[in-house]
Design an enzyme around this catalytic site. Structure first.
Site, PDB file in Angstrom:
ATOM      1  N   LYS A 109       0.902  -0.966   0.059  1.00  0.00           N
ATOM      2  CA  LYS A 109       0.123  -0.029  -0.118  1.00  0.00           C
ATOM      3  C   LYS A 109       0.919   1.288   0.077  1.00  0.00           C
ATOM      4  O   LYS A 109       2.122   1.182   0.518  1.00  0.00           O
ATOM      5  CB  LYS A 109      -0.923  -0.180   1.245  1.00  0.00           C
TER       6      LYS A 109
HETATM    7  P1  NAD Z   1     -13.389   7.167  -2.276  1.00  0.00           P
HETATM    8  O1  NAD Z   1     -12.723   8.168  -1.891  1.00  0.00           O
HETATM    9  O2  NAD Z   1     -14.074   7.055  -3.783  1.00  0.00           O
HETATM   10  O3  NAD Z   1     -15.105   7.077  -1.369  1.00  0.00           O
HETATM   11  C1  NAD Z   1     -14.630   7.405  -0.124  1.00  0.00           C
HETATM   12  C2  NAD Z   1     -16.258   7.914   0.477  1.00  0.00           C
HETATM   13  O4  NAD Z   1     -16.261   8.012   1.976  1.00  0.00           O
HETATM   14  C3  NAD Z   1     -16.482   9.190  -0.246  1.00  0.00           C
HETATM   15  O5  NAD Z   1     -17.841   9.251  -0.479  1.00  0.00           O
HETATM   16  C4  NAD Z   1     -16.142  10.254   1.120  1.00  0.00           C
HETATM   17  O6  NAD Z   1     -16.963  11.341   1.150  1.00  0.00           O
HETATM   18  C5  NAD Z   1     -16.637   9.207   2.257  1.00  0.00           C
HETATM   19  N1  NAD Z   1     -16.218   9.432   3.499  1.00  0.00           N
HETATM   20  C6  NAD Z   1     -14.945   9.632   3.996  1.00  0.00           C
HETATM   21  N2  NAD Z   1     -14.819   9.456   5.224  1.00  0.00           N
HETATM   22  C7  NAD Z   1     -15.987   9.156   5.587  1.00  0.00           C
HETATM   23  C8  NAD Z   1     -16.624   8.976   6.979  1.00  0.00           C
HETATM   24  N3  NAD Z   1     -15.921   9.295   8.100  1.00  0.00           N
HETATM   25  N4  NAD Z   1     -17.836   8.669   7.211  1.00  0.00           N
HETATM   26  C9  NAD Z   1     -18.674   8.451   5.801  1.00  0.00           C
HETATM   27  N5  NAD Z   1     -18.296   8.894   4.720  1.00  0.00           N
HETATM   28  C10 NAD Z   1     -16.888   9.204   4.690  1.00  0.00           C
HETATM   29  O7  NAD Z   1     -12.872   5.942  -1.890  1.00  0.00           O
HETATM   30  P2  NAD Z   1     -13.290   4.417  -2.337  1.00  0.00           P
HETATM   31  O8  NAD Z   1     -12.030   4.038  -3.344  1.00  0.00           O
HETATM   32  O9  NAD Z   1     -14.619   4.312  -2.593  1.00  0.00           O
HETATM   33  O10 NAD Z   1     -12.645   3.600  -1.174  1.00  0.00           O
HETATM   34  C11 NAD Z   1     -13.553   3.563   0.163  1.00  0.00           C
HETATM   35  C12 NAD Z   1     -13.099   2.255   1.010  1.00  0.00           C
HETATM   36  O11 NAD Z   1     -12.972   1.282   0.218  1.00  0.00           O
HETATM   37  C13 NAD Z   1     -11.690   2.423   1.320  1.00  0.00           C
HETATM   38  O12 NAD Z   1     -11.695   1.995   2.934  1.00  0.00           O
HETATM   39  C14 NAD Z   1     -10.848   1.780   0.595  1.00  0.00           C
HETATM   40  O13 NAD Z   1      -9.457   1.167   1.020  1.00  0.00           O
HETATM   41  C15 NAD Z   1     -11.670   0.286   0.254  1.00  0.00           C
HETATM   42  N6  NAD Z   1     -11.434  -0.060  -1.173  1.00  0.00           N
HETATM   43  C16 NAD Z   1     -11.405   0.407  -2.409  1.00  0.00           C
HETATM   44  C17 NAD Z   1     -11.196  -0.356  -3.229  1.00  0.00           C
HETATM   45  C18 NAD Z   1     -11.234   0.245  -4.650  1.00  0.00           C
HETATM   46  O14 NAD Z   1     -11.273  -0.344  -5.793  1.00  0.00           O
HETATM   47  N7  NAD Z   1     -11.274   1.668  -4.719  1.00  0.00           N
HETATM   48  C19 NAD Z   1     -10.747  -1.590  -3.223  1.00  0.00           C
HETATM   49  C20 NAD Z   1     -10.942  -2.235  -2.048  1.00  0.00           C
HETATM   50  C21 NAD Z   1     -11.320  -1.457  -0.931  1.00  0.00           C
END
Ligand code: NAD
Length: 419
Positions: A109
């Site tokens: 990461k």
């Molecule tokens: P992103 O930045 O697109 O979305 C994150 C969302 O969460 C946004 O809408 C943001 O406003 C919101 N947010 C942030 N802090 C918050 C809080 N305290 N309470 C509520 N909402 C909050 O990110 P993403 O790519 O969607 O990733 C989200 C999660 O999924 C992360 O934990 C990431 O590690 C995990 N993840 C992502 C992927 C991927 O392919 N993008 C794959 C596996 C896991």
């Protein structure tokens, strides 16, 4: 936003989960030691010229956990509260996730401490390119392959690929996954994590004797992952009753339309005052009654403070590490099952693997083929985890971690120790 202290606790959560599973396998002390530590952790300074003419130095990291099963793989996160501990937790979880779904990668990461919302597009590009240059010695198509994570996207991946390719002397699409399709990305990658979570929910509800039709779902965080979950669940006939962003959430027990949510968020930058919905904080959103709760924002959102107030029948982890160890124990006592992140959100890394394979072959698949292969891997993995959890009376998390850690341990063991 969660408090900073909560974010750094993500590492303690990851380590405690690993220690618990190591004890019950049990792992040899040698392998336990290797896996508690990291192969490499790089901290880099990233000086860039800001639009106002001043120079600013940012801090970036790349953390590589273990490569016994293949090159390191893991996302790149841009966040003002990013810490090395947070990245260590995420890198270790990537090792388990890749192992669990059987893709030949190890965990990594990386990221930069920054708030991309305050940077111009030019500043973001210069930051990304200089960061790529700084971590170049340790990344490569056969060494470590980054991908998008919180606050990074296809565009950021395109800049990384371009910077790496120019320095490498030739077009090197396999250096990152999650790229735009016209420069070697895979069809289906953008929504793969969300689609995988939707497939997992569809699979899990069968065992819980719940019906997908009108299933009441709450999604915390409607970003890349959360919004794709909402889209596919809407299509499957579920009722998404509450969603949120970092600025707060909204609730309508009759259901929210994905298309209307996306349109509203694009126009307003938040869900505040979304028509016919009740506004609420992220804390209270987690405590609403529902069939399935999908935390899809940040880590450590379900803690010992709110675990007893959760009124979901099932939790499916979209985010990485959203549930602390103490919360897990309380939920288990209350018989609320948790489908763990390393299973539920593995769709992203599975299709990243497909992208890497397609780039290597310069031969690209249809979206249908990608989605079918994804479903097959996730369904088989779900069955494997479910049957171990039934057979040994384990939680789904412990069963998933047991399978994943055993595979990595077997790879370390058979490869032996150098020198
Ligand atoms: P992103 O930045 O697109 O979305 C994150 C969302 O969460 C946004 O809408 C943001 O406003 C919101 N947010 C942030 N802090 C918050 C809080 N305290 N309470 C509520 N909402 C909050 O990110 P993403 O790519 O969607 O990733 C989200 C999660 O999924 C992360 O934990 C990431 O590690 C995990 N993840 C992502 C992927 C991927 O392919 N993008 C794959 C596996 C896991």
């Amino acid at each position: 936003m969660p408090k900073n202290t909560m974010i750094s606790d993500a590492w303690e959560t990851a380590l405690a989960q690993f220690d618990q599973v190591s004890k019950r396998i049990p792992l040899s002390e040698d392998i336990h030691q290797v896996l508690r530590n990291f192969d490499r952790m790089l901290t880099v300074s990233i000086p860039i010229r800001m639009d106002n003419g001043f120079l600013r130095v940012f801090t970036g990291f790349r953390v590589q956990h273990n490569a016994a099963r293949g090159p390191y793989k893991g996302g790149i996160r841009y966040h003002p509260e990013l810490t090395l501990n947070n990245l260590k937790a995420l890198a270790m979880e990537m090792t388990w996730k890749c192992s669990l779904v059987g893709v030949p990668f190890g965990g990594a990461k990386g990221g930069i401490i920054c708030n991309p919302k305050t940077l111009s597009k030019g500043e973001l590009e210069r930051l990304t390119r200089r960061y790529t240059y700084a971590i170049m010695p340790i990344i490569g198509t056969e060494k470590d392959i980054p991908a998008p994570d919180v606050n990074t996207n296809e565009q950021v991946m395109a800049w990384i690929m371009d910077t790496y390719s120019i320095n490498n002397g030739y077009y090197t699409p396999g250096i990152v996954t999650g790229k735009p399709v016209n420069i070697g990305g895979s069809l289906g990658r953008t929504h793969a994590t969300g689609l995988g979570i939707a497939y997992t929910i569809a699979h899990a509800v069968k065992y819980k004797k719940m019906n997908l039709k009108n299933l009441k779902v709450i999604i915390q965080g409607y970003g890349n992952v959360g919004s794709a979950v909402g889209k596919f669940l809407n299509e499957m006939g579920c009722r998404v009753v509450a969603v949120s962003s970092s600025k707060g959430g909204i609730y309508n027990p009759r259901g929210l339309s994905h298309t209307a949510l996306i349109k509203y968020y694009k126009e307003n930058g938040s869900f505040d005052r979304f028509p016919n919905a009740e506004g609420m904080t992220n804390e209270s959103l987690l405590e609403l009654p529902c069939d399935v709760l999908v935390p899809a924002a940040m880590s450590n959102q379900i803690t010992e403070e709110n675990a007893d107030k959760i009124r979901a029948r099932l939790i499916v982890e979209g985010a990485n590490g959203p549930t602390t160890v103490e919360a897990d124990q309380r939920l288990a006592k209350r018989k609320i099952p948790v489908i763990p992140d390393i299973l539920a959100n593995a769709g992203g890394v599975v299709v990243s693997y497909f992208e890497w394979v397609q780039d290597a072959q310069r031969y690209f698949w249809s979206e249908r083929e990608v989605n079918e292969k994804l479903k097959n891997i996730l369904d088989c993995t779900y069955e494997e985890v479910h049957s171990l959890s039934q057979e040994k009376k384990l939680s789904m998390r412990t069963a998933a971690m047991t399978i994943a850690v055993k595979r990595v341990a077997a790879a370390i063991s058979v490869r032996g120790l150098y020198p």
